[in-house]
Design an enzyme around this catalytic site. Structure first.
Site, mmCIF file in Angstrom:
data_model
loop_
_atom_site.group_PDB
_atom_site.id
_atom_site.type_symbol
_atom_site.label_atom_id
_atom_site.label_comp_id
_atom_site.label_asym_id
_atom_site.label_seq_id
_atom_site.Cartn_x
_atom_site.Cartn_y
_atom_site.Cartn_z
ATOM 1 N N ASP A 1 -7.952 -43.212 6.615
ATOM 2 C CA ASP A 1 -8.403 -41.579 6.701
ATOM 3 C C ASP A 1 -9.194 -41.163 7.825
ATOM 4 O O ASP A 1 -9.373 -40.227 7.730
ATOM 5 C CB ASP A 1 -8.693 -41.331 5.332
ATOM 6 C CG ASP A 1 -10.160 -41.953 4.963
ATOM 7 O OD1 ASP A 1 -10.304 -42.809 5.165
ATOM 8 O OD2 ASP A 1 -11.024 -40.934 4.426
ATOM 9 N N ASP B 1 -10.883 -5.842 3.778
ATOM 10 C CA ASP B 1 -12.214 -5.692 3.326
ATOM 11 C C ASP B 1 -12.549 -6.423 2.149
ATOM 12 O O ASP B 1 -12.214 -7.184 1.616
ATOM 13 C CB ASP B 1 -12.421 -4.328 3.139
ATOM 14 C CG ASP B 1 -13.692 -3.666 3.719
ATOM 15 O OD1 ASP B 1 -14.462 -4.498 4.216
ATOM 16 O OD2 ASP B 1 -13.930 -2.338 3.536
ATOM 17 N N ASP C 1 -24.557 -1.175 9.196
ATOM 18 C CA ASP C 1 -23.420 -0.653 9.073
ATOM 19 C C ASP C 1 -22.550 -1.591 9.714
ATOM 20 O O ASP C 1 -22.818 -1.877 10.727
ATOM 21 C CB ASP C 1 -23.165 0.911 9.742
ATOM 22 C CG ASP C 1 -22.383 1.636 9.206
ATOM 23 O OD1 ASP C 1 -21.349 1.510 8.478
ATOM 24 O OD2 ASP C 1 -22.489 3.064 9.481
ATOM 25 N N TYR D 1 -10.448 -48.728 3.204
ATOM 26 C CA TYR D 1 -10.912 -48.563 1.545
ATOM 27 C C TYR D 1 -11.233 -47.242 1.449
ATOM 28 O O TYR D 1 -10.455 -46.630 0.471
ATOM 29 C CB TYR D 1 -11.965 -49.487 1.328
ATOM 30 C CG TYR D 1 -12.243 -49.820 -0.278
ATOM 31 C CD1 TYR D 1 -11.391 -50.400 -1.096
ATOM 32 C CD2 TYR D 1 -13.313 -49.070 -0.669
ATOM 33 C CE1 TYR D 1 -11.681 -50.306 -2.314
ATOM 34 C CE2 TYR D 1 -13.621 -48.938 -2.058
ATOM 35 C CZ TYR D 1 -12.820 -49.796 -3.038
ATOM 36 O OH TYR D 1 -12.874 -49.690 -4.347
ATOM 37 N N HIS E 1 -14.558 -5.045 7.167
ATOM 38 C CA HIS E 1 -14.811 -3.581 7.757
ATOM 39 C C HIS E 1 -16.252 -3.344 7.571
ATOM 40 O O HIS E 1 -17.144 -2.893 8.587
ATOM 41 C CB HIS E 1 -14.278 -2.594 7.113
ATOM 42 C CG HIS E 1 -12.865 -2.355 7.361
ATOM 43 N ND1 HIS E 1 -12.505 -1.483 8.224
ATOM 44 C CD2 HIS E 1 -11.873 -3.102 6.835
ATOM 45 C CE1 HIS E 1 -11.099 -1.500 8.361
ATOM 46 N NE2 HIS E 1 -10.625 -2.544 7.557
ATOM 47 N N TYR F 1 -14.487 -2.926 -9.323
ATOM 48 C CA TYR F 1 -14.947 -1.908 -8.101
ATOM 49 C C TYR F 1 -16.247 -1.414 -8.303
ATOM 50 O O TYR F 1 -17.070 -1.562 -7.270
ATOM 51 C CB TYR F 1 -13.928 -0.859 -7.894
ATOM 52 C CG TYR F 1 -14.070 0.343 -6.911
ATOM 53 C CD1 TYR F 1 -13.637 -0.296 -5.673
ATOM 54 C CD2 TYR F 1 -14.606 1.558 -7.037
ATOM 55 C CE1 TYR F 1 -13.929 0.586 -4.571
ATOM 56 C CE2 TYR F 1 -14.768 2.362 -6.145
ATOM 57 C CZ TYR F 1 -14.435 1.738 -4.746
ATOM 58 O OH TYR F 1 -14.660 2.626 -3.637
ATOM 59 N N GLY G 1 -7.868 9.578 9.149
ATOM 60 C CA GLY G 1 -8.697 8.411 9.440
ATOM 61 C C GLY G 1 -8.124 7.526 10.059
ATOM 62 O O GLY G 1 -6.952 7.236 10.251
ATOM 63 N N GLY G 2 -9.016 6.630 11.061
ATOM 64 C CA GLY G 2 -8.484 5.647 11.866
ATOM 65 C C GLY G 2 -7.581 4.418 11.553
ATOM 66 O O GLY G 2 -6.736 4.527 11.945
ATOM 67 N N ARG H 1 -18.672 7.259 -4.702
ATOM 68 C CA ARG H 1 -19.133 6.279 -5.895
ATOM 69 C C ARG H 1 -19.921 6.841 -6.805
ATOM 70 O O ARG H 1 -21.145 6.039 -7.000
ATOM 71 C CB ARG H 1 -19.934 5.220 -4.982
ATOM 72 C CG ARG H 1 -18.712 4.542 -3.745
ATOM 73 C CD ARG H 1 -19.046 2.944 -3.290
ATOM 74 N NE ARG H 1 -18.598 3.039 -2.189
ATOM 75 C CZ ARG H 1 -18.748 2.247 -1.174
ATOM 76 N NH1 ARG H 1 -19.957 1.466 -1.108
ATOM 77 N NH2 ARG H 1 -17.933 1.983 -0.324
HETATM 78 C C1 GDG Z 1 -16.649 1.571 6.566
HETATM 79 C C2 GDG Z 1 -17.785 0.793 7.096
HETATM 80 C C3 GDG Z 1 -16.887 1.103 9.337
HETATM 81 C C4 GDG Z 1 -17.461 11.925 6.886
HETATM 82 N N1 GDG Z 1 -17.800 13.295 6.220
HETATM 83 C C5 GDG Z 1 -16.520 13.739 6.519
HETATM 84 C C6 GDG Z 1 -15.558 12.960 7.088
HETATM 85 N N2 GDG Z 1 -16.134 11.987 7.110
HETATM 86 C C7 GDG Z 1 -15.412 10.746 7.832
HETATM 87 C C8 GDG Z 1 -15.854 10.587 9.256
HETATM 88 C C9 GDG Z 1 -15.568 9.045 9.439
HETATM 89 C C10 GDG Z 1 -15.651 8.362 7.966
HETATM 90 O O1 GDG Z 1 -15.806 9.614 7.089
HETATM 91 C C11 GDG Z 1 -16.942 7.556 7.782
HETATM 92 O O2 GDG Z 1 -16.591 6.391 8.398
HETATM 93 P P1 GDG Z 1 -17.718 5.329 8.841
HETATM 94 O O3 GDG Z 1 -17.519 4.353 9.857
HETATM 95 O O4 GDG Z 1 -19.272 6.195 9.259
HETATM 96 O O5 GDG Z 1 -18.218 4.824 7.500
HETATM 97 P P2 GDG Z 1 -17.506 3.968 6.232
HETATM 98 O O6 GDG Z 1 -16.820 5.135 5.239
HETATM 99 O O7 GDG Z 1 -18.875 3.258 5.383
HETATM 100 O O8 GDG Z 1 -16.497 2.788 6.631
HETATM 101 C C12 GDG Z 1 -17.895 1.292 8.509
HETATM 102 C C13 GDG Z 1 -15.630 1.641 8.720
HETATM 103 O O9 GDG Z 1 -15.432 1.206 7.506
HETATM 104 C C14 GDG Z 1 -14.158 1.423 9.491
HETATM 105 O O10 GDG Z 1 -14.111 -0.084 9.581
HETATM 106 O O11 GDG Z 1 -16.989 1.866 10.609
HETATM 107 O O12 GDG Z 1 -19.181 0.581 8.957
HETATM 108 O O13 GDG Z 1 -18.820 1.045 6.142
HETATM 109 O O14 GDG Z 1 -14.320 8.926 10.010
HETATM 110 O O15 GDG Z 1 -15.291 11.265 10.111
HETATM 111 N N3 GDG Z 1 -14.168 13.640 7.370
HETATM 112 C C15 GDG Z 1 -14.000 14.922 7.094
HETATM 113 N N4 GDG Z 1 -15.152 15.740 6.515
HETATM 114 C C16 GDG Z 1 -16.315 15.231 6.441
HETATM 115 O O16 GDG Z 1 -16.885 16.138 5.596
HETATM 116 N N5 GDG Z 1 -12.895 15.350 7.319
#
Ligand code: GDG
Length: 730
Positions: free
Chosen positions: A683, A144, A374, A501, A168, A90, A32-33, A313
């Protein structure tokens, strides 16, 4: 070796998950990113990543401990949150209260007793884990909504630490945010950071608005200055690591899946990929799809919606309800409209493998991203990255942060089923050249603004913000060197003391009438006045009618009221500083101020013998500022030909003689006293005139950490009194 500081990343979850495998433990890496962008930042000794390991903490398991120790050597520090705290933290405060509210679902948010305390306790655990490992020069990047108190906790322990925070998820409109219990603590938690980043400019503005409405703190477009410290506010739209996706797509497995998907049946493929979360708009999208099939029977059998929904969740009840709702809707649509040859909705209620996901992205004619709200939404960007050779269409909710950046997508309002259905038809029938053109523009941005550039830009800005803080809070205003002052004080034959004062001799009070001097203060001033070498003056903005009963009985004390309009020599009656000044202008100005008071509930006029003041502290903040600007402009015209001026202050517009300021009073007293040494303490903004009137060798002291022309600084009124006491004893 680079001289970059070490970065300590803190997020709720580590990019590693601890799993029990038989009797032992195993770590699994997440992709993931975020993991991709921040991995290089922490690996190879360049930093640490602090977060939970994703299992229920089992503190006494030696095998687990051994694995975690190994992780720590690689830069990953696991924080154990005891289950009793974790539930309230959480599932409770973070996901039961913050998540729904920040996504604009005030009706879905709930807090249970104890959740907040658990949230505080969990943040404290993260704080301890960070503090234990901090090294000199480290900077900390907190991520976050789960950790909004952490910047303040860290700041308290380490005032000099460079701290960044990134949210995020969206920051909500202030009217929604204000519903939250403990909202002020959360805002203060973030303000302790040097840099607070949001996904979009809009979210950043919501945050500023909340600061103003709930804490009364004004901010500039990109910064808040408070107590001499600056917090920068900025938008950093997060990106993906596109190469991760294109590389996976090039693998034989993904290519084989892509070929299979393409060969399927010639039907159009519409793809939706989401965590199973009510913010993602899954039921709304299903209903819009059903509407399309009902209104446009010609599309029946020709289009198929593939919905990948990853359960998430599940301990929170609202998520279990959603899961049921989605399953039922899919069942209804397929049952009512499907045929033996055609299933309208293919529902994958699980995570699919990365190779499968990229193949779906590449094969889809349309990717339908429909969140009700989002922060960003990475799916939209991943789809574009995987459409390397394709000409697919991105249908994107205008309520996703991504919409701000992805203008070439077809935007939809996810709450509008008819509009969504119509836009989907448009997407399915868009001519190829237009599809290619839109996609090309999107692709450039996805490859240009990546997770890597995002992280680099944030850390760069954090460095700059922290350096600026050091500059401001550092050498410009030095702490008062009391021994040096005391020896200069002892050497001087004639000494002048100019003391503001409110906020200087006594702390600021919510109601001005509460600031009457206590016996200690009267004794201190009396002792200073008793020394024949001293001339002591209290120089205040208050009127004579207030200063007289409070301080009039201190023998030998000079009083200056209304910022210098009038004064009283010891034992003498009050006199205007410029005899003959006639405040007849008040009769013309007063009705104007009264008219403004009627327009702004909460504002009021204070009448002093030589001045008028329009106070608007209790007025709706932006309305108050707007009216104040209007009032100043009006008065400028009215007063142009007079020796009277309207001066903006802290939530007040003061109308007074142009010469009636503390500088004028200070100059008069300097000349009369023939003092060799003058010490001025104050001040606020009006005391800057006092400081400006002093000679270079005199001693000017500002109370607080704000920027000032004063040479020295003392932190509080209590410190001022202590310093004056030291001079009495010297
Ligand atoms: C939060 C913020 C913000 C989903 N299904 C599968 C899978 N995924 C991966 C997607 C994507 C990730 O999950 C979901 O990312 P999102 O950005 O859509 O949403 P949140 O998880 O809610 O993330 C959001 C993010 O943080 C980053 O700052 O963009 O707004 O809510 O990467 O690819 N990956 C795999 N199988 C799946 O079935 N391998």
């Amino acid at each position: 070796m680079s001289d970059e500081p070490r970065t300590v990343v803190v997020s709720y979850r580590l990019p590693l998950t601890l799993r029990r495998v038989g009797p032992g433990w195993r770590g699994e890496r997440s992709t993931g990113g975020l993991a991709t962008a921040l991995g290089p930042v922490v690996r190879g000794g360049r930093g640490l990543w602090v977060g939970a390991a994703g299992d229920a903490a089992a503190a006494t398991d030696p095998e687990r401990d051994a694995l975690l120790a190994q992780w720590e050597r690689q830069g990953f520090v696991a924080v154990d949150i005891p289950p009793a705290i974790h539930a309230g933290f959480y599932d409770g405060f973070a996901n039961g209260a913050l998540w729904p509210l920040f996504h604009h679902f005030p009706t879905r948010f709930q807090t249970r007793p104890g959740d907040w305390e658990a949230y505080v306790a969990a943040n404290r655990r993260f704080c301890d884990a960070v503090l234990e490992r901090l090294q000199p020069g480290d900077r900390v990047w907190v991520h976050d909504y789960q950790l909004m108190l952490l910047p303040a906790m860290l700041r308290e322990a380490r005032p000099d630490l460079a701290i960044g925070f990134f949210l995020h998820i969206p920051f909500p409109a202030s009217e929604v945010f204000r519903v939250l219990p403990h909202r002020e603590e959360l805002l203060r938690g973030l303000l302790a950071a040097d840099l607070v980043g949001f996904q979009t400019w809009g979210h950043a503005q919501h945050f500023r608005w909340a600061l103003l409405r709930l804490l009364g703190i004004d901010s500039g477009l990109d910064r808040v200055e408070r107590e001499g410290r600056v917090t920068r506010i900025e938008a950093f739209p997060i990106g993906i690591a596109p190469e991760e996706f294109t590389r996976t797509l090039a693998t034989p497995r993904a290519q084989a899946r892509l070929a299979e998907l393409r060969a399927r049946d010639g039907r159009r493929l519409v793809l939706a990929v989401d965590r199973l979360d009510y913010t993602k708009g899954i039921p709304e999208r299903l209903r819009a799809f059903r509407l399309l099939l009902e209104r446009h029977p010609e599309w029946r059998g020709r289009v198929c919606l593939v919905q990948v929904a990853v359960p998430s969740r599940e301990r929170v009840s609202r998520y279990r309800e959603l899961r049921r709702e989605v399953s039922e809707l899919v069942g209804e649509i397929n049952g009512e409209l499907g045929t033996p040859e055609w299933t309208p909705v293919v529902y994958l209620k699980r995570a699919v493998a990365r190779e499968e996901l990229v193949a779906l992205y590449a094969a889809a004619d349309v990717c339908w991203v429909a969140p009700l709200r989002d922060g960003m939404n990475l799916v939209a960007k991943e789809y574009v990255a995987c459409q390397e050779a394709g000409a697919g269409v991105l249908l994107l909710s205008e309520l996703a942060g991504a919409a701000a950046e992805m203008g070439e997508a077809l935007h939809v309002n996810p709450y509008d089923a008819e509009g969504s259905a119509a836009t989907l038809v448009r997407a399915l029938t868009l001519p190829a050249p237009e599809r290619q053109e839109r996609l090309a523009a999107l692709r450039v941005r996805v490859h240009h603004s990546t997770a890597h550039t995002w992280a680099a830009r944030f850390l760069g800005r954090l460095g700059a913000a922290a350096a600026e803080r050091v500059l401001h809070g550092g050498p410009t205003v030095r702490p008062l060197p009391l021994p040096d002052l005391a020896s200069a004080w002892n050497r001087a034959e004639r000494r002048l003391l100019l003391l503001d004062y409110d906020g200087t001799l006594t702390p600021l009070r919510p109601r001005p009438s509460e600031a009457a001097p206590d016996a200690d203060l009267v004794a201190l001033l009396s002792a200073l006045c008793a020394e024949p070498r001293n001339t002591v003056a209290v120089v205040s903005g208050r009127p004579a009618a207030v200063l007289d009963p409070w301080l009039g009985a201190v023998p030998g004390l000079h009083l200056v009221a209304e910022h210098g309009a009038t004064r009283r020599l010891p034992g003498a009656p009050w006199q205007p500083l410029r005899p003959g000044a006639n405040p007849e202008w008040k009769a013309h100005v007063r009705p104007l101020l009264d008219a403004f008071t009627l327009r702004a509930p909460g504002s009021f006029v204070e009448e002093k013998p030589h001045a008028l003041a329009w106070h608007y502290r209790l007025t709706e903040p932006q309305f108050g500022e707007w009216l104040a600007r209007d009032l100043l402009a009006t008065l400028e015209g009215v007063l142009a030909a007079t020796e009277v001026r309207a001066v903006p202050g802290n939530k007040v517009v003061e109308v007074r003689f142009a010469w009636a300021h503390k500088g004028e009073a200070a100059r008069t007293l300097l000349a009369e006293s023939a003092a060799e040494l003058a010490l001025a303490v104050g001040d606020d903004q009006t005391d800057e005139d006092l400081f400006a009137a002093l000679r270079a060798e005199d001693w000017s002291v500002v109370v607080g950490r704000q920027a000032s022309r004063a040479r020295f600084q003392l932190p509080t009124p209590a410190a001022v009194r202590a310093a004056l006491q030291a001079l009495v004893s010297a």
